[in-house]
Scaffold this motif. Structure first.
Motif, PDB file in Angstrom:
ATOM      1  N   SER A 132     -56.609 118.411  52.473  1.00  0.00           N
ATOM      2  CA  SER A 132     -56.430 118.383  51.021  1.00  0.00           C
ATOM      3  C   SER A 132     -55.169 119.131  50.593  1.00  0.00           C
ATOM      4  CB  SER A 132     -57.658 118.975  50.319  1.00  0.00           C
ATOM      5  OG  SER A 132     -57.868 120.320  50.715  1.00  0.00           O
ATOM      6  N   VAL A 133     -54.810 120.196  51.330  1.00  0.00           N
ATOM      7  CA  VAL A 133     -53.596 120.953  51.005  1.00  0.00           C
ATOM      8  C   VAL A 133     -52.373 120.050  51.084  1.00  0.00           C
ATOM      9  CG1 VAL A 133     -52.072 122.801  51.797  1.00  0.00           C
ATOM     10  CG2 VAL A 133     -54.541 123.174  51.712  1.00  0.00           C
ATOM     11  N   HIS A 134     -52.326 119.206  52.115  1.00  0.00           N
ATOM     12  CA  HIS A 134     -51.170 118.354  52.318  1.00  0.00           C
ATOM     13  C   HIS A 134     -51.264 117.056  51.524  1.00  0.00           C
ATOM     14  CE1 HIS A 134     -51.201 121.146  55.689  1.00  0.00           C
ATOM     15  NE2 HIS A 134     -49.897 120.981  55.735  1.00  0.00           N
ATOM     16  N   ALA A 135     -52.471 116.513  51.390  1.00  0.00           N
ATOM     17  CA  ALA A 135     -52.633 115.214  50.731  1.00  0.00           C
ATOM     18  C   ALA A 135     -52.551 115.306  49.220  1.00  0.00           C
ATOM     19  CB  ALA A 135     -53.975 114.597  51.131  1.00  0.00           C
ATOM     20  N   SER A 136     -52.987 116.425  48.642  1.00  0.00           N
ATOM     21  CA  SER A 136     -53.075 116.462  47.184  1.00  0.00           C
ATOM     22  C   SER A 136     -52.846 117.857  46.603  1.00  0.00           C
ATOM     23  CB  SER A 136     -54.455 115.963  46.736  1.00  0.00           C
ATOM     24  OG  SER A 136     -55.487 116.742  47.322  1.00  0.00           O
ATOM     25  N   GLY A 137     -52.143 118.726  47.335  1.00  0.00           N
ATOM     26  CA  GLY A 137     -51.858 120.052  46.807  1.00  0.00           C
ATOM     27  C   GLY A 137     -51.048 119.976  45.528  1.00  0.00           C
ATOM     28  N   ALA A 138     -51.118 121.030  44.731  1.00  0.00           N
ATOM     29  CA  ALA A 138     -50.451 121.029  43.421  1.00  0.00           C
ATOM     30  C   ALA A 138     -48.949 120.801  43.539  1.00  0.00           C
ATOM     31  CB  ALA A 138     -50.722 122.364  42.715  1.00  0.00           C
ATOM     32  N   SER A 139     -48.349 121.252  44.641  1.00  0.00           N
ATOM     33  CA  SER A 139     -46.896 121.114  44.771  1.00  0.00           C
ATOM     34  C   SER A 139     -46.457 119.671  44.894  1.00  0.00           C
ATOM     35  CB  SER A 139     -46.395 121.901  45.976  1.00  0.00           C
ATOM     36  OG  SER A 139     -46.851 121.338  47.187  1.00  0.00           O
ATOM     37  N   LEU A 140     -47.336 118.792  45.359  1.00  0.00           N
ATOM     38  CA  LEU A 140     -46.935 117.394  45.522  1.00  0.00           C
ATOM     39  C   LEU A 140     -46.680 116.740  44.172  1.00  0.00           C
ATOM     40  CD1 LEU A 140     -46.380 115.020  47.320  1.00  0.00           C
ATOM     41  CD2 LEU A 140     -48.845 114.585  47.475  1.00  0.00           C
ATOM     42  N   ALA A 141     -47.582 116.935  43.235  1.00  0.00           N
ATOM     43  CA  ALA A 141     -47.389 116.360  41.901  1.00  0.00           C
ATOM     44  C   ALA A 141     -46.176 116.965  41.206  1.00  0.00           C
ATOM     45  CB  ALA A 141     -48.643 116.580  41.052  1.00  0.00           C
ATOM     46  N   ARG A 142     -45.962 118.271  41.392  1.00  0.00           N
ATOM     47  CA  ARG A 142     -44.804 118.915  40.760  1.00  0.00           C
ATOM     48  C   ARG A 142     -43.498 118.438  41.384  1.00  0.00           C
ATOM     49  NH1 ARG A 142     -44.291 119.716  36.354  1.00  0.00           N
ATOM     50  NH2 ARG A 142     -42.763 121.409  36.523  1.00  0.00           N
ATOM     51  N   LEU A 143     -43.502 118.224  42.693  1.00  0.00           N
ATOM     52  CA  LEU A 143     -42.312 117.733  43.373  1.00  0.00           C
ATOM     53  C   LEU A 143     -41.902 116.376  42.801  1.00  0.00           C
ATOM     54  CD1 LEU A 143     -40.634 118.892  45.822  1.00  0.00           C
ATOM     55  CD2 LEU A 143     -41.822 117.198  47.219  1.00  0.00           C
ATOM     56  N   VAL A 144     -42.876 115.511  42.597  1.00  0.00           N
ATOM     57  CA  VAL A 144     -42.591 114.195  42.010  1.00  0.00           C
ATOM     58  C   VAL A 144     -42.082 114.352  40.584  1.00  0.00           C
ATOM     59  CG1 VAL A 144     -43.597 111.988  41.299  1.00  0.00           C
ATOM     60  CG2 VAL A 144     -44.263 113.014  43.495  1.00  0.00           C
ATOM     61  N   ALA A 145     -42.746 115.175  39.806  1.00  0.00           N
ATOM     62  CA  ALA A 145     -42.375 115.324  38.395  1.00  0.00           C
ATOM     63  C   ALA A 145     -40.972 115.903  38.237  1.00  0.00           C
ATOM     64  CB  ALA A 145     -43.394 116.211  37.678  1.00  0.00           C
ATOM     65  N   LEU A 146     -40.622 116.877  39.062  1.00  0.00           N
ATOM     66  CA  LEU A 146     -39.346 117.566  38.909  1.00  0.00           C
ATOM     67  C   LEU A 146     -38.154 116.743  39.388  1.00  0.00           C
ATOM     68  CD1 LEU A 146     -40.409 121.167  39.989  1.00  0.00           C
ATOM     69  CD2 LEU A 146     -39.792 120.417  37.685  1.00  0.00           C
ATOM     70  N   THR A 147     -38.395 115.741  40.215  1.00  0.00           N
ATOM     71  CA  THR A 147     -37.290 114.918  40.706  1.00  0.00           C
ATOM     72  C   THR A 147     -37.010 113.704  39.832  1.00  0.00           C
ATOM     73  OG1 THR A 147     -38.832 113.776  42.174  1.00  0.00           O
ATOM     74  CG2 THR A 147     -37.579 115.592  43.118  1.00  0.00           C
ATOM     75  N   SER A 148     -37.964 113.318  38.966  1.00  0.00           N
ATOM     76  CA  SER A 148     -37.798 112.153  38.087  1.00  0.00           C
ATOM     77  C   SER A 148     -37.288 110.933  38.853  1.00  0.00           C
ATOM     78  CB  SER A 148     -36.836 112.481  36.936  1.00  0.00           C
ATOM     79  OG  SER A 148     -37.289 113.588  36.191  1.00  0.00           O
ATOM     80  N   PRO A 149     -38.041 110.450  39.845  1.00  0.00           N
ATOM     81  CA  PRO A 149     -37.570 109.333  40.678  1.00  0.00           C
ATOM     82  C   PRO A 149     -37.363 108.057  39.862  1.00  0.00           C
ATOM     83  CG  PRO A 149     -39.891 109.802  41.095  1.00  0.00           C
ATOM     84  CD  PRO A 149     -39.391 110.904  40.242  1.00  0.00           C
ATOM     85  N   MET A 150     -36.372 107.258  40.288  1.00  0.00           N
ATOM     86  CA  MET A 150     -36.011 106.020  39.599  1.00  0.00           C
ATOM     87  C   MET A 150     -36.378 104.820  40.466  1.00  0.00           C
ATOM     88  SD  MET A 150     -34.763 107.178  36.790  1.00  0.00           S
ATOM     89  CE  MET A 150     -33.917 105.759  36.089  1.00  0.00           C
ATOM     90  N   PRO A 151     -36.695 103.679  39.839  1.00  0.00           N
ATOM     91  CA  PRO A 151     -37.169 102.511  40.597  1.00  0.00           C
ATOM     92  C   PRO A 151     -36.159 101.952  41.597  1.00  0.00           C
ATOM     93  CG  PRO A 151     -37.671 102.270  38.260  1.00  0.00           C
ATOM     94  CD  PRO A 151     -36.784 103.469  38.377  1.00  0.00           C
ATOM     95  N   ASN A 152     -34.877 102.221  41.393  1.00  0.00           N
ATOM     96  CA  ASN A 152     -33.862 101.684  42.310  1.00  0.00           C
ATOM     97  C   ASN A 152     -33.477 102.662  43.424  1.00  0.00           C
ATOM     98  OD1 ASN A 152     -32.606 103.440  40.484  1.00  0.00           O
ATOM     99  ND2 ASN A 152     -30.636 102.413  40.668  1.00  0.00           N
ATOM    100  N   TRP A 153     -34.141 103.804  43.502  1.00  0.00           N
ATOM    101  CA  TRP A 153     -33.762 104.829  44.469  1.00  0.00           C
ATOM    102  C   TRP A 153     -34.198 104.469  45.888  1.00  0.00           C
ATOM    103  CZ3 TRP A 153     -34.792 110.486  42.435  1.00  0.00           C
ATOM    104  CH2 TRP A 153     -33.831 110.782  41.449  1.00  0.00           C
ATOM    105  N   LYS A 154     -33.392 104.921  46.844  1.00  0.00           N
ATOM    106  CA  LYS A 154     -33.731 104.909  48.260  1.00  0.00           C
ATOM    107  C   LYS A 154     -33.985 106.363  48.656  1.00  0.00           C
ATOM    108  CE  LYS A 154     -31.809 103.474  52.749  1.00  0.00           C
ATOM    109  NZ  LYS A 154     -30.584 102.898  53.389  1.00  0.00           N
TER     110      LYS A 154
END
Length: 266
Positions: free
Chosen positions: A21-43
């Protein structure tokens, strides 16, 4: 070819990391996604992907994700999880973080989560991330950090150094492939020295339940006894805050999320 210590340790533990659960759904995972603001065309590239949880979190939000790791068993778990979620834009690649097998300026995003403390040469990993990122690309790191003056401003340099040594010894006893958790100041210095623009960071409490933490690394009875004894050290008590809640033994790690951008040419 002889397997590295990391491959040996994590090859045998791959399935348990897929369900951790630490790796699959830890709080840092959601924050990492939010802070990077990924775009649909990104690689994107996820370095030391483990069972692929970070790569798979980004996959629905970008065009393509490469999940890299040096452990074949971990890459197999990544492929299983990607198939189970019908994520068709995830590719797996065997790669060392210090010598990434990708072209210069290949990615819009490079991520690395809960892995860098296993790297022999973190500055070399940062240089490789810089190389494979496009100008304007984003490097996003989440990792446990050791004691330093940013986290413990009321402690002397000598106290912090002693605390960091004991903390890393604690981690290495449980997992011999552990190298060292950088302090937050060290991370920021390496990133800025490499050329990344002013890194942004957050620090989160990561509560760790002792029992599954030792089971993931298949610790023997003597090792468990020694780990429990180390938690009684006053310096570790101050940093890890060990306690019992609902009949479970817990302690708390400090997990930093750091996001930095490779500047575009002037």
């Amino acid at each position: 070819m002889t397997k590295s210590l990391v491959e040996t340790q994590f090859g045998a533990s791959a399935a348990s990391y897929a369900t951790s659960s630490v790796h699959a759904s830890g709080a840092s995972l959601a924050r990492l996604v939010a802070l990077t603001s990924p775009m649909p065309n990104w690689k994107a590239l996820d370095v030391a992907t483990g069972a692929g949880h970070t790569a798979l979190a980004f996959a629905p939000l970008v065009a393509q994700v490469f999940a890299s790791d040096i452990t074949d068993e971990m890459l197999a778990e990544t492929r299983k999880l990607a198939a189970a979620r019908a994520l068709l834009n995830v590719a797996t690649t065997r790669a060392d973080a210090a010598t990434l097998p990708f072209d210069d300026d290949a990615f819009d995003l490079v991520t690395c989560r809960l892995a860098a403390h296993h790297f022999d040469d973190i500055p070399q990993f940062v240089r490789e991330a810089w190389r494979v990122l496009k100008p304007g690309g984003v490097l996003a790191i989440a990792d446990n950090v050791g004691p330093d003056a940013l986290l413990l401003p009321d402690r002397s340099a000598e106290q912090i150094a002693e605390m960091a040594e004991i903390y890393n010894a604690y981690e290495k006893l449980r997992d011999p492939s552990h190298v060292r958790c950088f302090g937050l100041n060290e991370w920021l210095s390496v990133l800025t020295e490499t050329g990344f623009d002013q890194p942004r960071f957050e620090v989160l409490d990561q509560d760790i339940v002792f029992e599954p933490w030792i089971k993931r690394m298949r610790c023997d009875v003597d090792t468990v006894d020694e780990l429990e004894a180390m938690l009684e050290n006053n310096l570790l008590i101050d940093f890890l805050r060990p306690r019992t809640e609902n009949d479970e033994r817990l302690f708390t790690l400090q997990e930093a999320i750091i996001v930095a951008r490779k500047p575009e040419p002037a």
